[in-house]
Design a protein around this motif. Structure first.
Motif, PDB file in Angstrom:
ATOM      1  N   UNK A 187       0.796  -1.226  -0.231  1.00 33.17           N
ATOM      2  CA  UNK A 187      -0.128   0.141  -0.009  1.00 33.17           C
ATOM      3  C   UNK A 187       1.120   1.178   0.395  1.00 33.17           C
ATOM      4  N   UNK A 188       1.649   0.881   1.072  1.00 32.94           N
ATOM      5  CA  UNK A 188       2.736   2.153   1.068  1.00 32.94           C
ATOM      6  C   UNK A 188       3.902   2.488   0.318  1.00 32.94           C
ATOM      7  N   UNK A 189       4.506   2.943  -0.824  1.00 37.91           N
ATOM      8  CA  UNK A 189       5.206   2.499  -2.144  1.00 37.91           C
ATOM      9  C   UNK A 189       7.122   3.494  -1.300  1.00 37.91           C
ATOM     10  N   UNK A 190       6.321   4.490   0.114  1.00 39.41           N
ATOM     11  CA  UNK A 190       7.943   5.027  -0.143  1.00 39.41           C
ATOM     12  C   UNK A 190       8.699   4.393   0.554  1.00 39.41           C
ATOM     13  N   UNK A 191       9.997   4.316   1.042  1.00 41.76           N
ATOM     14  CA  UNK A 191      11.243   4.572   0.628  1.00 41.76           C
ATOM     15  C   UNK A 191      11.734   4.191   2.007  1.00 41.76           C
ATOM     16  N   UNK A 192      10.655   4.418   3.059  1.00 43.01           N
ATOM     17  CA  UNK A 192      10.953   3.970   4.449  1.00 43.01           C
ATOM     18  C   UNK A 192       9.566   3.160   5.182  1.00 43.01           C
ATOM     19  N   UNK A 193      10.109   2.139   6.180  1.00 41.77           N
ATOM     20  CA  UNK A 193       8.729   1.704   6.803  1.00 41.77           C
ATOM     21  C   UNK A 193       9.112   2.166   8.231  1.00 41.77           C
ATOM     22  N   UNK A 194       8.217   2.770   9.343  1.00 34.98           N
ATOM     23  CA  UNK A 194       8.734   2.402  10.559  1.00 34.98           C
ATOM     24  C   UNK A 194       8.522   1.512  10.823  1.00 34.98           C
ATOM     25  N   UNK A 195       9.241   0.807  12.067  1.00 32.46           N
ATOM     26  CA  UNK A 195       8.951  -0.444  12.419  1.00 32.46           C
ATOM     27  C   UNK A 195       9.164  -0.331  14.428  1.00 32.46           C
ATOM     28  N   UNK A 196       8.985   1.070  14.441  1.00 31.79           N
ATOM     29  CA  UNK A 196       8.499   1.551  15.998  1.00 31.79           C
ATOM     30  C   UNK A 196       9.863   1.193  17.100  1.00 31.79           C
ATOM     31  N   UNK A 197       9.431  -0.139  17.650  1.00 29.85           N
ATOM     32  CA  UNK A 197      11.413  -0.639  18.661  1.00 29.85           C
ATOM     33  C   UNK A 197      11.206   0.143  20.018  1.00 29.85           C
ATOM     34  N   UNK A 198      10.391   0.994  20.063  1.00 31.35           N
ATOM     35  CA  UNK A 198      10.706   1.887  21.814  1.00 31.35           C
ATOM     36  C   UNK A 198      10.010   1.358  22.326  1.00 31.35           C
ATOM     37  N   UNK A 199       9.976   1.161  24.113  1.00 29.03           N
ATOM     38  CA  UNK A 199       9.520   0.584  24.449  1.00 29.03           C
ATOM     39  C   UNK A 199       9.241  -1.251  25.320  1.00 29.03           C
ATOM     40  N   UNK A 200      10.258  -1.421  24.646  1.00 31.70           N
ATOM     41  CA  UNK A 200       9.621  -2.965  25.179  1.00 31.70           C
ATOM     42  C   UNK A 200       9.515  -3.212  26.082  1.00 31.70           C
ATOM     43  N   UNK A 201       9.166  -4.286  26.837  1.00 29.33           N
ATOM     44  CA  UNK A 201       9.050  -4.083  28.428  1.00 29.33           C
ATOM     45  C   UNK A 201      10.145  -5.331  28.574  1.00 29.33           C
ATOM     46  N   UNK A 202       9.638  -6.250  27.731  1.00 28.81           N
ATOM     47  CA  UNK A 202      10.785  -8.113  27.549  1.00 28.81           C
ATOM     48  C   UNK A 202      10.447  -8.811  29.162  1.00 28.81           C
ATOM     49  N   UNK A 203       9.362  -8.593  30.018  1.00 27.70           N
ATOM     50  CA  UNK A 203       9.954  -9.087  31.180  1.00 27.70           C
ATOM     51  C   UNK A 203       8.924 -10.194  30.703  1.00 27.70           C
ATOM     52  N   UNK A 204       8.906 -11.647  29.608  1.00 24.66           N
ATOM     53  CA  UNK A 204       8.205 -12.524  29.507  1.00 24.66           C
ATOM     54  C   UNK A 204       9.458 -13.180  29.086  1.00 24.66           C
ATOM     55  N   UNK A 205       9.958 -12.744  28.584  1.00 26.99           N
ATOM     56  CA  UNK A 205      11.215 -13.069  27.870  1.00 26.99           C
ATOM     57  C   UNK A 205      12.322 -14.036  27.977  1.00 26.99           C
ATOM     58  N   UNK A 206      12.773 -13.709  29.825  1.00 26.08           N
ATOM     59  CA  UNK A 206      13.669 -14.375  30.187  1.00 26.08           C
ATOM     60  C   UNK A 206      13.020 -15.636  30.134  1.00 26.08           C
ATOM     61  N   UNK A 207      11.279 -15.752  30.497  1.00 26.62           N
ATOM     62  CA  UNK A 207      10.961 -17.388  31.099  1.00 26.62           C
ATOM     63  C   UNK A 207      10.580 -18.654  29.996  1.00 26.62           C
ATOM     64  N   UNK A 208      10.575 -17.706  29.205  1.00 23.33           N
ATOM     65  CA  UNK A 208       8.788 -18.003  27.928  1.00 23.33           C
ATOM     66  C   UNK A 208       9.880 -19.192  26.983  1.00 23.33           C
ATOM     67  N   UNK A 209       9.252 -20.552  26.986  1.00 29.86           N
ATOM     68  CA  UNK A 209      10.044 -21.725  26.249  1.00 29.86           C
ATOM     69  C   UNK A 209      11.324 -21.306  24.865  1.00 29.86           C
ATOM     70  N   UNK A 210      10.046 -19.939  24.414  1.00 29.72           N
ATOM     71  CA  UNK A 210      10.430 -19.952  22.272  1.00 29.72           C
ATOM     72  C   UNK A 210      10.988 -19.299  22.241  1.00 29.72           C
ATOM     73  N   UNK A 211      10.909 -18.164  23.698  1.00 34.98           N
ATOM     74  CA  UNK A 211      12.677 -17.381  24.167  1.00 34.98           C
ATOM     75  C   UNK A 211      13.999 -18.242  24.388  1.00 34.98           C
ATOM     76  N   UNK A 212      13.791 -18.275  25.126  1.00 35.01           N
ATOM     77  CA  UNK A 212      14.652 -19.533  25.316  1.00 35.01           C
ATOM     78  C   UNK A 212      15.547 -20.391  24.651  1.00 35.01           C
ATOM     79  N   UNK A 213      14.595 -21.246  23.765  1.00 38.38           N
ATOM     80  CA  UNK A 213      15.156 -21.283  22.939  1.00 38.38           C
ATOM     81  C   UNK A 213      15.581 -20.624  21.347  1.00 38.38           C
ATOM     82  N   UNK A 214      14.751 -19.772  21.377  1.00 37.13           N
ATOM     83  CA  UNK A 214      16.167 -18.876  20.210  1.00 37.13           C
ATOM     84  C   UNK A 214      16.716 -18.388  20.799  1.00 37.13           C
ATOM     85  N   UNK A 215      17.796 -17.810  22.059  1.00 41.66           N
ATOM     86  CA  UNK A 215      18.742 -17.128  22.686  1.00 41.66           C
ATOM     87  C   UNK A 215      19.894 -18.718  22.033  1.00 41.66           C
ATOM     88  N   UNK A 216      18.979 -19.721  22.555  1.00 42.06           N
ATOM     89  CA  UNK A 216      20.026 -21.020  22.325  1.00 42.06           C
ATOM     90  C   UNK A 216      20.197 -21.592  21.166  1.00 42.06           C
TER      91      UNK A 216
END
Ligand code: ACM
Ligand code: ZN
Length: 485
Positions: free
Chosen positions: A266-295
């Motif tokens: 839909x948007x033909x312009x050169x830039x796509x903004x992906x945010x990236x601000x203020x992630x809390x990251x509170x679930x990541x240390x305990x999540x099985x999928x995140x731990x697998x990804x880290x490994x």
């Protein structure tokens, strides 16, 4: 009637001279010329400046526009339009003009309150008058997903409406989403056809639209509609106590890449903004999928999962010939080479990124956040602190103190809408501070003493056109002083 000449324009042109007498020629009868003489004169400018450069020669019986491209002609016509709107006779003059920065933008938050197509078109008309060329749309956030998706229709059917018109009202109602048919429902979203209409309207005004799709934080609504993007709790259920998506799960990447494909279509312009601000990251240390990804990826600090997500999304977006922009938090986990960093927590992100060779857009929250009070808080509707008066907003210099200038694309005013319930109120917060953003972005030399009366006049012009601007003439002594309190 008093004359309105080049000295009254906002943003102030690079150069002008008054050549004597008053023009008798209608400004809308301008003749356009792509003359060799003019091209020669601007040949030392970078190409992007040449594209926007123009010269206007107003004589008694003729008006001439010289430019190297249709974009330059468009900018010139906006100058003439502004002179007409200011009213009065136009003195004979020569105006030579081109921009200081290539990125001169306004961000509008459509998630916190949905303002709709007519509002965006109206703001683009004003942006064109101010020679702004980027409209950044914050389209999705916890408060509501605002764009139609063919692949993920529950985003809009489940989260484009909520109970509570404003963010505080939504909070008081327990952050509840609702269906559209609930009598108390507030919300809305843009259809793909409407988004294409916005893009076309922008293109006609030489405005690039940058869509923002937030990740991994600010994504409560995504997890609500599609829990498979959430981290996994110790009991095996989706973890709902966060607004982040799970960077460990492949379902997340399938979701993000599909949505980004729809967005890029839909948007033909050169830039796509992906945010990236203020992630809390509170679930990541305990999540099985995140731990697998880290490994698998050899990541030892769970916070680096944000870097993994940004790199992977950057590769995807780049493979479609576009560049990502991210808020300055993306600096904390490694910025992909071609990514643009948008500095919002002050200018430090911009300094660090530009020194590391990344392009930057500056929208520091103490100068460029248009949801902050613009005058003494007791006389204003609820807003954010600290005060950002017109004078303070105007005082921002994008290349001050050590910024690597060649990497500064430009600046933006950002209108977050948690405390902005209506389109009329949004305009009240945007104008006249957007005039300051426009002049900082375009003009080579700035002077608040020269700007201030021009801003007052331009407020009158916009009010005559039906915009609800702040009353600059009624500004308090605090606002006028340039102090914060
Ligand atoms: C932001 O203001 N959270 C980018
Ligand atoms: Zn996870």
């Amino acid at each position: 009637m008093a004359a309105a000449g080049p000295q009254d324009l906002t943003p102030a042109p690079v150069e002008y001279s008054l050549t004597g007498g008053i023009s008798k020629c209608g400004l809308d009868q301008a003749i356009v010329l792509k003359s060799q003489g003019f091209l020669k004169e601007i040949e030392s400018l970078p190409q992007w400046k040449q594209n926007e450069a123009y010269r206007i020669t107003v004589e008694r019986f003729s008006v001439l526009i010289e430019a190297a491209s249709d974009e330059g002609v468009f900018r010139a016509r906006q100058t003439l339009r502004q002179l007409q709107l200011l009213g009065g006779d136009v003195p004979c003059c020569i105006i030579m003009d081109y921009p200081r920065f290539r990125h001169r933008g306004l961000m509008i938050d459509e998630s916190r309150t949905f303002k709709g197509l007519d509002f965006l078109k109206k703001q683009m008309d004003a942006m064109a008058l101010l020679k702004l060329n980027v409209l950044h749309l914050h389209l999705v956030d916890a408060d509501g997903w605002r764009i139609e998706s063919e692949a993920y229709p529950l985003l809009t059917s489940k989260t484009a409406w909520r109970i509570g018109r404003t963010h505080p009202e939504w909070k008081a109602a327990g952050f509840r989403y609702s269906s559209q048919d609930n009598p108390k429902a507030y919300g809305g979203f843009y259809s793909a056809a409407q988004l294409r209409e916005i893009v076309a309207y922008a293109a006609d005004r030489y405005i690039t639209v940058i869509p923002e799709i937030e990740m991994p934080g600010h994504s409560t609504e995504v997890g609500f509609a599609y829990p498979e993007v959430l981290c996994v709790s110790s009991n095996g259920h989706p973890f709902t106590g966060s607004w982040d998506v799970c960077p460990g799960s492949e379902a997340t990447f399938e979701f993000l890449e599909t949505i980004l494909s729809e967005v890029m279509d839909i948007f033909p312009g050169p830039f796509i903004h992906i945010g990236g601000d203020e992630a809390i990251m509170n679930a990541w240390p305990k999540c099985v999928n995140c731990r697998q990804r880290m490994k698998e990826e050899g990541i030892h600090d769970y916070r680096q999962l944000q870097g993994y997500l940004v790199r992977r999304i950057d590769e995807f977006v780049r493979s479609h010939g576009r560049r990502i922009i991210g808020w300055d938090e993306i600096l904390e986990t490694g910025v992909p080479e071609d990514a643009v960093v948008q500095s919002w927590r002050g200018i430090e992100g911009g300094l660090k990124a530009s020194k590391a060779g990344h392009d930057v857009v500056l929208s520091p929250n103490r100068f460029c956040y248009l949801d902050h009070y613009q005058d003494y808080y007791r006389k204003e509707p609820k807003a954010r602190s600290p005060l950002i008066s017109l004078r303070i907003c105007y005082s921002f210099d994008p290349v001050a103190s050590g910024m690597v200038e060649e990497h500064v694309l430009g600046l933006q005013g950002n209108l977050w809408c948690e405390h902005i319930p209506t389109p009329e109120h949004a305009e009240y917060m945007i104008y006249p501070r957007l005039f300051a953003v426009a002049e900082t972005g375009w003009s080579r030399e700035k002077s608040y003493e020269s700007f201030r009366p021009r801003a007052e006049k331009l407020c009158e012009v916009l009010r005559g056109l039906g915009y609800n601007t702040f009353d600059l003439q009624g500004e308090s002594s605090l606002g006028r002083s340039g102090r914060r309190d």
